[in-house]
Design an enzyme around this catalytic site. Structure first.
Site, short mmCIF file in Angstrom:
data_model
loop_
_atom_site.label_atom_id
_atom_site.label_comp_id
_atom_site.label_asym_id
_atom_site.label_seq_id
_atom_site.Cartn_x
_atom_site.Cartn_y
_atom_site.Cartn_z
N HIS A 19 0.81 -1.21 0.00
CA HIS A 19 0.00 0.00 0.00
C HIS A 19 0.85 1.27 0.00
CE1 HIS A 19 -3.33 -2.80 1.69
NE2 HIS A 19 -3.32 -2.80 0.37
N HIS A 42 -7.56 -7.92 -7.82
CA HIS A 42 -7.89 -8.83 -6.71
C HIS A 42 -8.22 -7.95 -5.51
CE1 HIS A 42 -5.69 -11.37 -9.49
NE2 HIS A 42 -6.19 -12.42 -8.89
N SER A 103 -6.70 -2.21 -0.55
CA SER A 103 -6.40 -1.43 -1.76
C SER A 103 -7.64 -0.76 -2.36
CB SER A 103 -5.69 -2.31 -2.79
OG SER A 103 -6.37 -3.53 -2.98
N GLU A 121 -13.42 -9.11 -7.95
CA GLU A 121 -13.38 -10.01 -6.80
C GLU A 121 -14.25 -11.21 -7.12
OE1 GLU A 121 -11.59 -10.30 -3.86
OE2 GLU A 121 -12.73 -12.15 -3.78
N ASP A 170 -2.81 -8.36 -7.28
CA ASP A 170 -2.49 -8.81 -5.93
C ASP A 170 -3.22 -10.13 -5.63
OD1 ASP A 170 -1.80 -8.87 -3.24
OD2 ASP A 170 -3.41 -7.51 -2.64
#
Ligand code: SAM
Length: 288
Positions: A19, A42, A103, A121, A170
């Protein structure tokens, strides 16, 4: 599949590296007024409680964000770390850290009116929580959420209309195939949008696929004649322990300012987050 819940890892040392880097990338790309499209392939749930639920089981934040915040209260830190901590504090109104933004929340809060955010997602529970959490934000209208496999869908979003884009990749890597899917997705994305900024997070493990990932990314960047930056943060070296002790970020088309920022921040992260012996960082780059 679907055993991974990011809440167990929220606010860990790996989240800090990811981050901190992400915020720098966005702020650099926003120096120009042209619209920025950000893709988080992700996403996870968006924001996590550190005081109840999964995070209190694993307590990864104790050796992550809580350690760093305590260190920063006692010692000077880099401008990059200060900025990162201010983003975490922004989700916590009383000065204590109860919630950790993932994120999607970090990116959502950074949106300017001209920017867009695309979130992927797949987890059947996480997607509902993500939709609910994002729905609470005033930036929700600028955000699209997809319950789709981002590895195959990413290319369809590229290049973005303004040709200014940031892609965070990610994965949870719970499926060993993720390493292969990632490589294919990056290769396809680079063919369509070679000037985009790509930020790839990965766990540093003894597993062959993990060790090979940076070299594979370097090969893709080289085949498109693009610059890259590679960084890793190791907080301990205890081979018998199963917990994650190191993670890395590989950036294709990094801003020129990133290396300096990380060179200032990584030694401080080592001091703040080191557990026992073997804490170290890696910082390498190549300019095409
Ligand atoms: N990026 C988040 C952050 O920094 O706060 C953390 C994301 S977590 C490491 C990875 C997430 O990706 C999990 O919630 C998982 O359900 C989801 N996921 C796994 N495979 C996926 C796929 N192929 N497409 C989209 N999401 C996926």
């Amino acid at each position: 599949m679907f055993s991974y819940r990011h809440a167990f890892h929220a606010g860990s040392h790996a989240d800090i590296l990811k981050h901190l880097t992400l915020i720098h990338l966005v702020e650099y790309l926003q120096e120009k007024p042209v619209a920025l499209t950000m893709v988080d392939t992700h996403a996870g749930a968006g924001i996590y409680s550190l005081t109840d639920g999964f995070a209190t089981v694993s307590k990864e934040a104790d050796n992550g964000i809580y350690r760093l915040a305590k260190y920063a209260a006692e010692y000077p830190v880099s401008a990059g770390i200060e900025n990162y901590l201010s983003h975490i504090q922004a989700e916590n109104i009383d000065g204590e850290i109860h919630a950790y933004p993932g994120s999607p929340f970090i990116l959502a809060r950074l949106l300017r009116p001209q920017d867009r955010l695309k979130l992927f997602e797949l987890h059947p529970k996480e997607i509902d929580i993500l939709r609910h959490n994002i729905g609470e934000l005033k930036q929700a209208k600028q955000i699209d959420i997809y319950k789709e496999d981002s590895f195959t869908r990413l290319k369809g979003l590229l290049p973005p209309p303004s040709r200014r884009g940031l892609v965070l990749i990610d994965p949870s890597y719970e499926d060993k195939q993720d390493y292969r899917y990632l490589e294919t997705a990056i290769e396809e994305a680079m063919q369509r949008f070679p000037t985009g900024c790509y930020a790839i997070w990965y766990p540093v493990l003894s597993r062959r696929e993990s060790a090979a990932l940076p070299d594979r990314m370097k090969k893709i960047a080289a085949s498109h004649k693009r610059s890259w930056l590679h960084t890793e943060l190791r907080v301990e070296n205890a081979p018998k322990e199963r917990r994650l002790q190191a993670s890395g970020m590989f950036i294709i088309n990094p801003p020129w300012t990133l290396e300096k920022q990380l060179a200032e921040s990584l030694p401080i992260l080592i001091k703040a987050l080191s557990q026992g012996h073997g804490a170290q960082f890696l910082l390498k780059s190549f300019e095409a």
